[in-house]
Design a protein around this motif. Sequence first.
Motif, short mmCIF file in Angstrom:
data_model
loop_
_atom_site.label_atom_id
_atom_site.label_comp_id
_atom_site.label_asym_id
_atom_site.label_seq_id
_atom_site.Cartn_x
_atom_site.Cartn_y
_atom_site.Cartn_z
N GLY A 1 0.82 -1.21 0.00
CA GLY A 1 0.00 0.00 0.00
C GLY A 1 0.85 1.25 0.00
N SER A 2 0.20 2.38 0.17
CA SER A 2 0.90 3.67 0.14
C SER A 2 0.89 4.38 1.48
CB SER A 2 0.26 4.57 -0.93
OG SER A 2 -1.13 4.74 -0.67
N ASP A 3 0.25 3.79 2.49
CA ASP A 3 0.20 4.41 3.81
C ASP A 3 1.30 3.81 4.69
OD1 ASP A 3 -0.42 5.66 6.17
OD2 ASP A 3 -2.18 4.41 6.60
N TYR A 4 2.51 4.33 4.54
CA TYR A 4 3.63 3.80 5.31
C TYR A 4 3.66 4.34 6.73
CZ TYR A 4 5.94 1.32 1.49
OH TYR A 4 6.25 0.42 0.48
N ALA A 5 2.83 5.32 7.05
CA ALA A 5 2.80 5.86 8.41
C ALA A 5 2.44 4.76 9.42
CB ALA A 5 1.80 7.00 8.50
N GLU B 1 8.33 3.98 -4.89
CA GLU B 1 7.95 5.12 -5.73
C GLU B 1 6.48 5.45 -5.60
OE1 GLU B 1 11.19 5.14 -9.37
OE2 GLU B 1 9.40 3.88 -9.59
N ALA B 2 5.65 4.46 -5.25
CA ALA B 2 4.23 4.73 -5.03
C ALA B 2 4.02 5.62 -3.80
CB ALA B 2 3.47 3.41 -4.86
N VAL B 3 5.02 5.66 -2.93
CA VAL B 3 4.93 6.46 -1.70
C VAL B 3 5.67 7.79 -1.83
CG1 VAL B 3 5.46 6.52 0.78
CG2 VAL B 3 4.70 4.38 -0.29
N LEU C 1 13.69 8.53 7.93
CA LEU C 1 13.77 9.40 9.11
C LEU C 1 12.38 9.78 9.62
CD1 LEU C 1 16.72 11.73 8.03
CD2 LEU C 1 16.79 9.78 9.61
N GLY C 2 11.48 10.03 8.68
CA GLY C 2 10.12 10.39 9.08
C GLY C 2 9.40 9.28 9.81
#
Length: 476
Positions: free
Chosen positions: A182-186, A202-204, A223-224
């Motif tokens: 997915g794209s929600d890496y948080a 790259e999707a993120v 880092l984020g």
Amino acid sequence: MISLPPFNRARVLVAGDVMLDRYWTGSTSRISPEAPVPIVKVGADRALPGGAANVALNLAALGVGTQLLGVIGSDEAGVLLRQRLVEADIAASLVESASHPTITKLRVMSRNQQVIRLDFEESLADEAAFDRAVFAADFDRQLRDVDAVILSDYGKGTLSDVATLIALCRAANKPVTIDPKGSDYARYAGATLLTPNLAELEAVVGVCADDETLVVKATQLMLGLQLQALLVTRSEKGMSLLRPGQPALHLPTVAREVFDVTGAGDTVIATLTAALAAGADIEDAVRLSNLAAGVTVGKLGAATVSPAELRAQLSPDRGSEQLAMSEDTLLAWAQQQRARGQRIVMTNGCFDLLHVGHLRYLEGARALGDVLIIAVNSDASVRKLKGPTRPLNTAADRMRILAGLKCVDAVVEFVEDTPARLISRVLPDVLVKGGDYTVEQVAGHEAVAAAGGRTVILDFHNGYSTTSTIARAQQN
């Protein structure tokens, strides 16, 4: 220099989307009169652990003490998956869902080509699918007995509460690696390491047109999310390791030939985490995972890598010696491969003077399965077949040379005139012989057919033969 860590001392817990990979294989000779589709006469049905279960299979193949936590349905696929995991010596804790089926991918195959894939699944993100509190409690309980954790996310919903599992790992001071989706890496914040491939990254973060852009964007993401490292797998470009405050490590691919990239990501994260759990530092662990990826893409289908194969990558001469086996060692090795779902291919011959025709033939044989065994005629057996001036090379030398080939996984000597007895003990899934034979002429074909296997005749490559090579040398 990298050395192989003591994988058998490590224990790893895998949690995530478990699946069953099924393969229906058969011949295709005509088109259906009902629709413009091929008719496949199914002759074989293979069922293998997939998804997070394939990650566990990769760990077990390395000798790691492996625990698996996932969700299955109360169905036949779930029963089959449990059986395969028991055979692979994986301690599985599988929650049964009364409302959702076992995630299953059915591939119909013919002539080594996929005709169609059928997926049976419903999203496990549904709150009614299974009790997440029970799942998390089981996860927390198993954390106490392991050295590291892999969260294998295939986007099917088992890890919809992944933040809770990461928090449990951090509280227990256990490293946790994640194959993200997915794209929600948080939701993966606080993990030890993520292993996205380049397309997933790259999707993120957006397109990474060059190494410099990739390093900048991947470092910002790392880092984020407060990760200790980020490993980006880049297909034919190898992989890149990012760590806070350290220069990027770019490793080129080590694959010599690529047959199939299926499951390569599972092999990477399994090898990496196994090495960390066994005490390796992160740079050595990544280098080992890169070597493992190079081995697995040379096999068909989702495949595993053994310590012997990794050892051969680290020390080719030593590995070649270990691939030349006694008959009893070979039988034990073949049993292990079969328990891990590997498709065994076997061929035989004198292989006195190796030439390009031999190499092409053996590469073709290996492409029919996951591991290739070569039975080699003893010196006395060669003399009976070829005359008193042969062999030119001893059996030990012939076996050593064959074991050094990338496409060969095991070599064994036989002393009889034919390998029929040996073949009847190994019972390969596929028995292969060169093009000047018919199936009925191939030693051992009856035993293989009776066990559900098949015999394949491969074409010889014109212009190559040991006899003609010797004749040219004598003329010169």
